[in-house]
Write a protein that holds these residues in place. Structure first.
Motif, PDB file in Angstrom:
ATOM      1  N   ALA A   3      58.558 -29.893  21.036  1.00 59.30           N
ATOM      2  CA  ALA A   3      58.145 -30.200  19.714  1.00 59.30           C
ATOM      3  C   ALA A   3      57.468 -28.810  19.179  1.00 59.30           C
ATOM      4  CB  ALA A   3      57.203 -31.192  19.556  1.00 59.30           C
ATOM      5  N   LEU A   4      56.613 -28.384  19.984  1.00 58.10           N
ATOM      6  CA  LEU A   4      55.872 -27.072  19.911  1.00 58.10           C
ATOM      7  C   LEU A   4      56.969 -25.712  19.641  1.00 58.10           C
ATOM      8  CD1 LEU A   4      52.694 -27.295  21.996  1.00 58.10           C
ATOM      9  CD2 LEU A   4      52.871 -27.518  19.619  1.00 58.10           C
ATOM     10  N   GLY A  11      51.719 -14.673  19.776  1.00 54.21           N
ATOM     11  CA  GLY A  11      53.257 -14.282  20.143  1.00 54.21           C
ATOM     12  C   GLY A  11      53.525 -15.039  21.428  1.00 54.21           C
ATOM     13  N   ILE A  12      53.023 -16.530  21.657  1.00 55.08           N
ATOM     14  CA  ILE A  12      53.825 -17.196  22.541  1.00 55.08           C
ATOM     15  C   ILE A  12      55.425 -17.250  22.381  1.00 55.08           C
ATOM     16  CG2 ILE A  12      53.668 -19.432  23.699  1.00 55.08           C
ATOM     17  CD1 ILE A  12      50.995 -17.887  23.937  1.00 55.08           C
ATOM     18  N   THR A  13      56.032 -17.365  23.591  1.00 55.92           N
ATOM     19  CA  THR A  13      57.393 -17.314  23.726  1.00 55.92           C
ATOM     20  C   THR A  13      57.753 -18.477  24.391  1.00 55.92           C
ATOM     21  OG1 THR A  13      57.316 -16.151  25.578  1.00 55.92           O
ATOM     22  CG2 THR A  13      57.855 -14.824  23.486  1.00 55.92           C
ATOM     23  N   PRO A  14      58.901 -18.953  24.470  1.00 55.20           N
ATOM     24  CA  PRO A  14      59.588 -20.301  24.919  1.00 55.20           C
ATOM     25  C   PRO A  14      59.393 -20.261  26.445  1.00 55.20           C
ATOM     26  CG  PRO A  14      60.884 -19.939  22.992  1.00 55.20           C
ATOM     27  CD  PRO A  14      60.019 -18.597  23.244  1.00 55.20           C
ATOM     28  N   ASP A  15      59.744 -19.150  26.942  1.00 54.98           N
ATOM     29  CA  ASP A  15      59.666 -19.178  28.520  1.00 54.98           C
ATOM     30  C   ASP A  15      58.214 -19.277  29.226  1.00 54.98           C
ATOM     31  OD1 ASP A  15      59.500 -16.294  27.139  1.00 54.98           O
ATOM     32  OD2 ASP A  15      58.537 -15.853  29.185  1.00 54.98           O
ATOM     33  N   GLN A  16      57.311 -19.158  28.280  1.00 52.34           N
ATOM     34  CA  GLN A  16      55.942 -19.309  28.962  1.00 52.34           C
ATOM     35  C   GLN A  16      55.542 -20.863  29.061  1.00 52.34           C
ATOM     36  OE1 GLN A  16      53.829 -16.721  25.887  1.00 52.34           O
ATOM     37  NE2 GLN A  16      53.690 -15.261  27.469  1.00 52.34           N
ATOM     38  N   TYR A  17      56.310 -21.680  28.551  1.00 51.31           N
ATOM     39  CA  TYR A  17      56.171 -22.960  28.675  1.00 51.31           C
ATOM     40  C   TYR A  17      56.501 -23.336  30.021  1.00 51.31           C
ATOM     41  CZ  TYR A  17      54.851 -24.100  23.765  1.00 51.31           C
ATOM     42  OH  TYR A  17      54.093 -23.921  22.438  1.00 51.31           O
ATOM     43  N   GLN A  18      57.455 -22.864  30.607  1.00 48.17           N
ATOM     44  CA  GLN A  18      57.771 -23.091  31.921  1.00 48.17           C
ATOM     45  C   GLN A  18      56.746 -22.789  33.016  1.00 48.17           C
ATOM     46  OE1 GLN A  18      60.297 -24.895  33.137  1.00 48.17           O
ATOM     47  NE2 GLN A  18      59.729 -24.671  35.065  1.00 48.17           N
ATOM     48  N   ILE A  19      56.236 -21.460  32.706  1.00 48.30           N
ATOM     49  CA  ILE A  19      55.088 -20.981  33.535  1.00 48.30           C
ATOM     50  C   ILE A  19      54.013 -21.857  33.515  1.00 48.30           C
ATOM     51  CG2 ILE A  19      53.359 -19.228  33.904  1.00 48.30           C
ATOM     52  CD1 ILE A  19      55.415 -17.170  32.682  1.00 48.30           C
ATOM     53  N   ALA A  60      50.859 -24.847  17.128  1.00 52.38           N
ATOM     54  CA  ALA A  60      51.809 -24.035  16.866  1.00 52.38           C
ATOM     55  C   ALA A  60      51.392 -22.783  15.986  1.00 52.38           C
ATOM     56  CB  ALA A  60      52.958 -24.652  16.362  1.00 52.38           C
ATOM     57  N   HIS A  61      50.565 -23.032  15.226  1.00 51.05           N
ATOM     58  CA  HIS A  61      49.922 -21.826  14.299  1.00 51.05           C
ATOM     59  C   HIS A  61      49.247 -20.930  15.267  1.00 51.05           C
ATOM     60  CE1 HIS A  61      51.146 -22.479  10.193  1.00 51.05           C
ATOM     61  NE2 HIS A  61      51.276 -23.777  10.460  1.00 51.05           N
ATOM     62  N   LYS A  62      48.231 -21.480  16.110  1.00 53.12           N
ATOM     63  CA  LYS A  62      47.435 -20.853  17.165  1.00 53.12           C
ATOM     64  C   LYS A  62      48.559 -19.891  17.980  1.00 53.12           C
ATOM     65  CE  LYS A  62      43.119 -21.798  15.812  1.00 53.12           C
ATOM     66  NZ  LYS A  62      42.218 -21.050  15.635  1.00 53.12           N
ATOM     67  N   HIS A  63      49.549 -20.578  18.520  1.00 49.57           N
ATOM     68  CA  HIS A  63      50.379 -20.018  19.562  1.00 49.57           C
ATOM     69  C   HIS A  63      51.177 -18.867  18.964  1.00 49.57           C
ATOM     70  CE1 HIS A  63      50.893 -23.405  22.571  1.00 49.57           C
ATOM     71  NE2 HIS A  63      49.591 -22.922  22.432  1.00 49.57           N
ATOM     72  N   THR A  64      52.022 -18.866  17.573  1.00 50.20           N
ATOM     73  CA  THR A  64      52.498 -17.873  16.895  1.00 50.20           C
ATOM     74  C   THR A  64      51.489 -16.927  16.694  1.00 50.20           C
ATOM     75  OG1 THR A  64      52.349 -19.316  14.717  1.00 50.20           O
ATOM     76  CG2 THR A  64      54.289 -19.372  16.093  1.00 50.20           C
ATOM     77  N   ALA A  65      50.247 -16.874  16.463  1.00 50.34           N
ATOM     78  CA  ALA A  65      49.441 -15.782  16.103  1.00 50.34           C
ATOM     79  C   ALA A  65      49.058 -15.056  17.524  1.00 50.34           C
ATOM     80  CB  ALA A  65      48.118 -16.276  15.502  1.00 50.34           C
TER      81      ALA A  65
END
Length: 394
Positions: free
Chosen positions: A135-136, A92-100, A85-90
């Motif tokens: 969870a992420l 700028g990962i967004t929720p819609d990218q999880y679907q991709i 989660a910390h790597k992702h926020t650094a």
């Protein structure tokens, strides 16, 4: 948690999926980037794609999560999720990218495993994926909400650029606009995002190496990675006065706010988060018992050595041990020198200490084993790894 319907399916197929992940993940990334080339512009590292590290880390995290659900059905692997989660926020990962990711990953699983992916298997692994993704997403939403601003990237100006040991360069940035600044934490990091030679943006995380909690500057120390794209541009092309994009600060490997003893064991450029932690402890006049252990090729190659020694000297209850492949003629004041690889048995380790490791993966594996052999509980040892977490993947 994992449903009773999916549990026996995951138990029966986890080994097969894990065994085939080295074939699945390259197909997944290739398929995803063909459909979404924009994800290579500032999100995914092309260098980590070329060397295969990102694929290994993804495979390891998914399988690790699935196995945890089987072995500990009432809990989630919090340490694993926090690191991701910390790597992702650094980045700028967004929720819609999880679907991709889901669509392309499951295409790759079906392409590799073929008819073995029955509707029941697909449904069970879909459940695993979305348990992890949800969870992420929740963790990342909470991390974003703690920031002083709602921007994932802000402009910072290079105030200075100074060489240090280990072919590294220390950059000091100041805000380039009036965006509210989020204070960092010692041991944390920021992402740097810059345009590389072909015009695409690439991002890389770098530890805050000094004044982590400041809201007026960011300080990072960057070692040249010839195989990378960001560090060569930073060191060779970015100059004082230039403006680059930085993320808000993140990172879960930060000292606990207790008075317990702390041991920092580092090697090479892995000294950077330890330098930040020592600097913060000194600035707060901490009375904690601090044991700093470092390994390097020579004294001259130690990055940030003057800053680190100043911090150690300022702490009332600190000791420093450095292992060198090439020892200097005389020991610098305030540090005990040793030759060869780090040997923690040569040091009286404090009881009840929290331990933070940072350095090359073989170094951390070796030192962690030595620490456990010396009686340090495994739960007291945490580590920071630069780039995709191949330790987790293993």
């Amino acid at each position: 948690m994992l449903s009773e319907k999916s549990r026996p399916v995951i138990e029966a197929t986890a080994g097969v999926v894990a065994e085939n992940m080295p074939q699945i993940t390259p197909k997944f990334y290739g398929h995803m980037f063909e459909a979404h080339p924009e994800l290579l512009d500032g999100v995914f590292s092309r260098a980590n794609q070329r060397n295969g590290e990102q694929a290994q880390a993804l495979a390891g995290s998914i399988v690790k999560f699935a196995v945890h659900l089987l072995e500990h059905p009432d809990t989630l692997p919090e340490a694993v999720l926090a690191r991701i989660a910390h790597k992702h926020t650094a980045l700028g990962i967004t929720p819609d990218q999880y679907q991709i990711v889901y669509e392309n990953l499951f295409w790759a699983i079906g392409d590799v495993l073929g008819e073995a992916v029955t509707p029941e298997v697909a449904e069970a692994w879909t459940e695993v994926y979305w348990l992890m993704a949800d969870a992420l997403i929740k963790l990342e939403k909470d991390l974003y909400a703690k920031q002083a601003n709602d921007k994932m990237w802000t402009d910072w100006k290079v105030a200075s650029k100074e060489p240090t040991g280990n072919a590294a360069m220390t950059f000091r940035f100041v805000p380039a606009d009036n965006t509210p600044v989020t204070p960092g934490e010692p041991g944390g990091y920021v992402s740097v995002r810059i345009k590389v030679e072909d015009g695409l943006r690439q991002a890389r995380q770098y530890s805050l190496s000094q004044h982590a909690e400041s809201t007026t500057e960011r300080v990072i120390t960057v070692k040249l990675d010839e195989a990378g794209e960001v560090s060569p541009m930073l060191i060779q092309s970015v100059q004082e006065g230039d403006v680059v994009e930085l993320s808000n600060p993140y990172g879960e490997i930060v000292p606990t706010r207790t008075e317990a003893p702390i041991v920092l064991a580092t090697a090479g450029i892995g000294i950077t988060p330890a330098a930040s932690i020592l600097n913060s402890l000194a600035e707060h006049h901490s009375s904690r018992q601090v044991t700093f252990l470092h390994a390097d090729a020579s004294w001259d190659s130690v990055a940030l050595r003057d800053q680190v020694m100043e911090s150690v000297a300022a702490l009332e209850n600190a000791q420093a041990h450095v292992w060198l492949g090439q020892a200097p003629e005389s020991a610098p004041e305030g540090v005990e020198l040793h030759e060869g690889r780090m040997d923690v048995s040569a040091v009286q380790l404090p009881e009840g200490a929290e331990v933070i490791l940072c350095g090359p993966l073989p170094f951390m594996k070796s030192v962690r084993s030595d620490l456990i052999e010396a009686g340090v509980p495994a739960t007291a040892i945490r580590y920071e790894i630069f780039g995709p977490d191949l330790w987790l993947a293993a």
